[in-house]
Write an enzyme that holds these catalytic residues in place. Structure first.
Site, PDB file in Angstrom:
ATOM      1  N   TYR A  68     -45.082 -34.037  38.652  1.00 11.58           N
ATOM      2  CA  TYR A  68     -46.059 -33.122  38.063  1.00 11.58           C
ATOM      3  C   TYR A  68     -47.439 -33.727  38.282  1.00 11.58           C
ATOM      4  CZ  TYR A  68     -48.518 -30.322  34.511  1.00 11.58           C
ATOM      5  OH  TYR A  68     -49.393 -29.483  33.869  1.00 11.58           O
ATOM      6  N   ASP A 113     -50.517 -40.592  42.441  1.00 12.87           N
ATOM      7  CA  ASP A 113     -50.926 -39.972  41.178  1.00 12.87           C
ATOM      8  C   ASP A 113     -50.596 -40.964  40.068  1.00 12.87           C
ATOM      9  OD1 ASP A 113     -50.046 -36.894  39.374  1.00 12.87           O
ATOM     10  OD2 ASP A 113     -51.166 -38.692  38.810  1.00 12.87           O
ATOM     11  N   LYS A 125     -55.412 -39.873  31.212  1.00 12.36           N
ATOM     12  CA  LYS A 125     -54.771 -40.491  30.045  1.00 12.36           C
ATOM     13  C   LYS A 125     -55.466 -41.791  29.603  1.00 12.36           C
ATOM     14  CE  LYS A 125     -50.475 -38.255  31.409  1.00 12.36           C
ATOM     15  NZ  LYS A 125     -50.228 -37.221  30.417  1.00 12.36           N
TER      16      LYS A 125
END
Ligand code: KE4
Length: 428
Positions: free
Chosen positions: A144, A239, A267
């Site tokens: 994702y 990623d 994050k």
């Protein structure tokens, strides 16, 4: 546990917010029941609207690596807010956090800040396409990279949780340029490259997958991707929205010693405020506007409050690298404890762990890709989730997520968690 107030708030929220949430995976749709509304949080604990204290293993899906309301982060935001919240002009603090991030992470000379992991990954792919002048991308089933159109093809996390890994609204025109590979399957990647010679701009991957549960790369997989990218002039995008500044100070590039061409972050880099970023060597980053032709922009990019939170967070990690070892040891302790109690209760399961990322899969087979992750018993997971919640332990409401360990967890918290698993296991 009583969740009366959360349910009342959920009813009200659903009247004005689609599904009552601003991000689908929070809605408990995959596990049933109403989502918990949090009132405040401190350290390893959430305090919900019904007065329950929960030990948090989501930690805002990764950012709270040092625990909620970590004083240096909170104080930095408070101090910065008193001087204004946004200017749309360059500020010194953006340079300060950029210099620190570049010093912590291998293979990057320059970094551009945005407002989410989605924006970071979307921009990184556009940059790769602009730099290589090629259109196609390879992503991996179950990974994702946020909700940008190109990525919602067999996406993980909330997309697969709701059975919509290929979202409506993504046009055929977009989808055709996204080629799908199996995680940990180098031969499959080779065959895709062979069938699309000279057309692939980049391979984007979670170098340690976290959106189909935690799935580490098998030995040689990342190294093989690096070689394929070198041989075919394809850019390798790591990623690291989830793994960056978590699995090591320098992320997976440092931990596993494989170099990416572009790295994305989110994050942890924002300390809980909206920050994403993408970074690369100067030759690539200079292709970005206003220097180069690849356009990318954002009103709140480099927002001073977000930069203050992120800078405080990165300083904490950079100045106390023993944190990584400490948090990894806590995760190993938890792993050993879960294994013991689930084996004692004869619950079929497999656990994946690397650093402070861990996931429990109710499957007898190894979980090495999306297919094997999807074979796990979801009904058992639902019972497990609610059993844990009843004992005040809050894990991700989806079998396709990773547990996020925070340094704020004590060994007593871990023992309480393991005890809750032991009791819950009796009803699985
Ligand atoms: P955001 O746009 O949600 O900030 O980041 C997207 C993203 C990109 N790359 C990776 C590896 C990610 O894990 C994410 C977002 N992670 C999910 C949780 N697994 C976000 C939770 C949510 O959608 O609410």
């Amino acid at each position: 546990m009583i969740y009366k107030r959360s349910s009342e708030l959920f009813t009200a929220a659903q009247r004005v917010i689609p599904g009552g949430v601003n991000s689908p995976v929070r809605a408990f749709k995959a596990v049933g029941g109403d989502p918990i509304f949090v009132k405040e949080a401190k350290g390893a604990y959430l305090y919900d609207e019904d007065g329950n204290r929960l030990i948090d293993y989501i930690n805002s899906w990764g950012p709270m690596i040092l625990g909620h309301a970590h004083p240096p982060v909170v104080n930095a935001v408070i101090d910065k807010a008193k001087k204004g919240t946004s200017f749309g002009m360059p500020t010194e603090i953006e340079t300060q956090i950029a210099e620190l991030a570049v010093s912590m992470v291998p293979n990057i000379d320059k970094i551009r800040f945005v407002n989410s992991g989605t924006e970071a990954c979307m921009s990184a792919v556009r940059l790769a396409r602009g730099f290589t002048k090629k259109d196609k991308i390879i992503k991996f089933a179950g990974c994702y990279h946020g909700h940008s159109d190109s990525f919602l093809i067999q996406a993980g996390s909330g997309a697969v949780t709701f059975g919509s890994p290929n979202s409506p609204g993504v046009t055929e025109g977009t989808a055709k340029d996204t080629l799908l590979a199996r995680y940990n399957d180098l031969e499959h990647v080779k065959s895709i490259i062979k069938s699309n010679k000279g057309e692939i701009a980049c391979i984007i991957i979670e170098p340690v997958a976290g959106n189909m549960g935690c799935i580490p790369p098998v030995k040689g997989f990342l190294e093989g991707l690096r070689s394929l990218c070198d041989a075919h002039s394809i850019l390798l995008i790591f990623d690291e929205v989830m793994t960056g500044f978590r699995l090591a100070k320098g992320g997976v590039q440092e931990l596993l010693g494989v170099d990416a061409d572009i790295v994305t972050f989110g994050k942890v880099i924002g300390g809980g405020l909206p920050v994403g970023a993408f970074a690369a060597r100067e030759e690539i980053m200079n292709y970005l506007a206003p220097l180069g032709p690849v356009y990318q922009a954002g009103t709140l990019s480099g927002n001073p409050l977000a930069m203050a939170a992120g800078l405080a967070m990165l300083k904490e990690l950079n100045n106390n690298v023993t944190i990584f070892d400490s948090i990894n040891k806590k995760t190993e302790y938890l792993h050993q404890g879960i294994t013991k109690v689930l084996e004692d209760k004869k619950v079929v399961h497999t656990i994946n762990r690397i650093g402070s990322m861990i996931s429990v899969h109710f499957s007898e087979n190894p979980v090495v890709d999306f297919e094997s992750a999807a074979e796990a018993n979801n009904e058992t997971f639902k019972k497990f989730f609610h059993g844990m919640l009843d004992h005040g332990i809050y894990i991700a409401p989806s079998a396709f997520e990773t547990w996020f360990i925070t340094e704020a967890l004590s060994y007593d918290d871990l023992d309480e968690t393991i005890k809750a698993i032991s009791i819950t296991a009796e009803s699985l």
